[in-house]
Design an enzyme around this catalytic site. Structure first.
Site, short mmCIF file in Angstrom:
data_model
loop_
_atom_site.label_atom_id
_atom_site.label_comp_id
_atom_site.label_asym_id
_atom_site.label_seq_id
_atom_site.Cartn_x
_atom_site.Cartn_y
_atom_site.Cartn_z
CD GLU A 178 -3.07 0.75 0.12
OE1 GLU A 178 -3.76 1.72 -0.23
OE2 GLU A 178 -3.21 -0.38 -0.40
CD GLU A 189 -0.92 7.42 -2.35
OE1 GLU A 189 -1.28 8.08 -1.36
OE2 GLU A 189 -1.45 6.34 -2.68
CG ASP A 192 -4.98 2.47 4.84
OD1 ASP A 192 -4.04 2.17 4.09
OD2 ASP A 192 -4.99 3.50 5.53
#
Length: 423
Positions: free
Chosen positions: A224, A255, A408
Site C-alpha cells: 500500500e 500517488e 486502506d
C-alpha cells in the site's frame, strides 16, 4: 490468515484550530515548512494548507516538543483516538471478518493495543512502552482562523515517528511468518522513511528489499503506497527491486501522478489533477506501470495487480491470467468507501451521490474505447495489451463522518475478494 506490516500508530483526530488555541498559539501568516521543528512552524504550516484547503503530511523533528504537543492533543476533550498506520488499518479492517486471523507487526504501544480488534495478533517483539502518535488536524469548509478561511474541508497530519520511519519491525515481521503461515502479506510504511537522511534511507531500503525477498514466493504480497514528496526516493522504490517483489499495489490519484512524474512516465507533464481525475489518463499510467514494471515473458517481476482508488471511482488493473473475481473485488472496495465514509452498515442512498463521469475514453495515448456507464451493470471492463481493467463508480458520501484510513479500507476489502491464481 493475513500478515500486515510495518506501520502502526495511534491517530489523534482533532480540530486544528482547537489544538493551536490549546497550545496558546495566535493566528498569523501561513508558511510552508518541509519539516516542522516548533509550535511556530506547526502554526505557519497548518495556516498555509488550511488557506488552500489542501491536505499535507509533515515530520516533526523535535522529539520533546512533539511529545508535549501530542499529550495536549490526546488529552483534549474534543480529540478522538483511532487505530492508525496503513498496515494496522488494513489489518483492523480485515479483522472485521470473523474467519480471518491477522498478524500485525509494527510499533504497538499500550493505547494502540487496546484499540486493536481481538482477531489481531501482535508478536511480543512488536510491543513497545510508548505509543507512536500521529496528529490529524482537521478543518471544515468555511472555517476561519484569524484572517484565513478554508475553501474546503481537509486535514493536516504530522508526527515524530522514528520506529515507523526506520521500518524497525520489518525483520521481526519476516521472521514471524514461518510460524504464522499467512495466505497474504500486506506491506506499507515505505513513505515513512522520508524523514530519514538519504544515506540511512538508501541503506534501509536495501535491507527492506533483502527482507521482502525472504518471504516465500507462494505468499502474495500487497504493497500500500502513501503520500510522498521525494521523487528520487519514489523512483528508487520503483526501480530498485521493490515493485518487482510485490504482487499487488494499492494507491490513489496523488500517488499515481507522483509516480509517473518521478519516472517520466505517460502524462508526467501534468502538474496536478483538476476535478475528477481523467479516466483515460489514469488507465494510461496504470498500463505503463504494469508494462514497465509488471510480470512479462521478458521480466522477472511478480507485480500483476494495481488497485487504484480516487473519490469518484476505482480501477483494478491486472495482468491477465493471474487474478480472478476482479469485478467483485473492485465493487467491494467501492462499497466499503461509501459505507465507511458515511459510517453506515449499508449504502444509504439519501446520503450519497455520483461524481464519476457517465461517459469516458479508456486512453489518451492509443486508440481509445468510448464507454458509457450502465447503472444496472456498474462494473465495466476493457482489455489492452494483455492487461484487464475493471472500473466502477463510487457512491460518494455527501457528509463524510470519517475519511482517515478510507484508502486502506478500500484496499483491504478489494484484497478480501481477490482470487490469486497459483503460478
Amino acid at each position: 490468515r493475513v500478515s500486515c506490516s510495518v506501520n502502526a500508530c495511534v491517530d489523534v483526530v482533532l480540530s486544528g484550530v482547537k489544538l493551536l488555541e490549546a497550545l496558546g498559539l495566535e493566528p498569523g501568516d501561513g508558511k510552508n515548512h518541509a519539516v516542522l521543528s516548533s509550535g511556530q512552524d506547526l502554526r505557519e504550516a497548518f495556516t498555509h494548507f488550511m488557506e488552500r484547503g489542501a491536505a499535507a503530511e509533515r515530520f516533526f523533528s523535535d522529539a520533546a516538543a512533539f511529545q508535549d504537543i501530542a499529550q495536549t492533543a490526546s488529552e483534549h476533550p474534543a480529540a478522538q483516538l483511532y487505530v492508525g498506520g496503513n498496515a494496522a488499518l488494513i489489518g483492523q479492517r480485515l479483522a472485521t471478518n470473523p474467519d480471518l486471523k491477522i498478524l500485525l507487526c509494527g510499533p504497538v504501544g499500550p493505547k494502540l493495543h487496546e484499540l486493536l480488534d481481538d482477531n489481531v495478533v501482535v508478536p511480543p517483539e512488536s510491543m513497545q512502552e510508548k505509543d507512536e502518535f500521529h496528529l490529524i488536524l482537521e478543518y471544515q469548509a468555511g472555517e476561519q482562523w484569524g484572517r484565513v478561511t478554508a475553501p474546503a474541508a481537509n486535514r493536516f497530519i504530522f508526527s515524530h515517528d522514528l520506529s515507523n520511519g526506520a521500518l524497525n519491525m520489518l525483520e521481526v515481521f519476516v521472521s514471524s511468518l514461518d510460524e504464522f503461515q499467512p495466505d497474504l502479506v500486506v506491506l506499507s510504511g515505505l513513505h515513512m522513511m522520508e524523514g530519514q537522511s538519504k544515506e540511512m534511507r538508501q541503506r534501509r531500503l536495501m535491507e527492506a528489499v533483502a527482507s521482502i525477498s525472504d518471504i516465500p514466493t507462494d505468499i502474495p504480497i500487497h504493497l500500500e503506497l502513501a503520500s510522498m514528496t521525494d521523487q528520487d526516493f519514489m523512483s528508487n522504490i520503483m526501480h530498485q527491486q521493490v515493485f518487482p517483489l510485490v504482487n499487488s499495489i494499492g494507491l490513489n490519484e496523488q500517488e499515481l501522478l507522483f509516480l509517473t512524474q518521478a519516472a517520466s512516465g505517460p502524462h508526467a507533464s501534468l502538474a496536478s489533477w483538476s476535478g475528477v481525475p481523467d479516466i483515460g489518463v489514469v488507465s494510461d499510467i496504470l498500463f505503463w506501470i504494469l508494462k514497465e514494471h509488471g510480470r512479462s515473458a521478458e521480466r522477472e517481476s511478480d507485480l500483476t495487480r494495481i488497485h487504484f482508488h480516487t473519490l469518484a471511482y476505482h480501477i483494478l488493473a491486472t495482468v491477465e491470467g493471474h487474478w480472478g473475481n476482479q469485478a467483485a473485488a473492485v465493487a467491494a472496495g467501492a462499497r466499503a468507501a461509501g459505507t465507511q465514509a458515511c459510517a453506515t452498515d449499508t449504502i444509504d442512498t439519501s446520503r450519497v451521490l455520483l461524481k464519476a463521469p457517465l461517459e469516458f475514453l479508456t486512453s489518451h495515448t492509443e486508440t481509445p474505447v468510448k464507454i458509457s456507464l450502465n447503472p444496472d451493470e456498474p462494473v465495466v471492463q476493457w482489455h489492452r495489451g494483455g492487461i484487464s481493467f475493471h472500473f466502477t463508480p463510487v457512491l460518494v458520501c455527501k457528509d463524510p463522518v470519517r475519511t482517515v484510513g478510507l484508502g486502506d479500507a478500500i484496499s483491504a476489502e478489494g484484497l478480501l475478494y481477490s482470487e490469486v491464481y497459483p503460478q
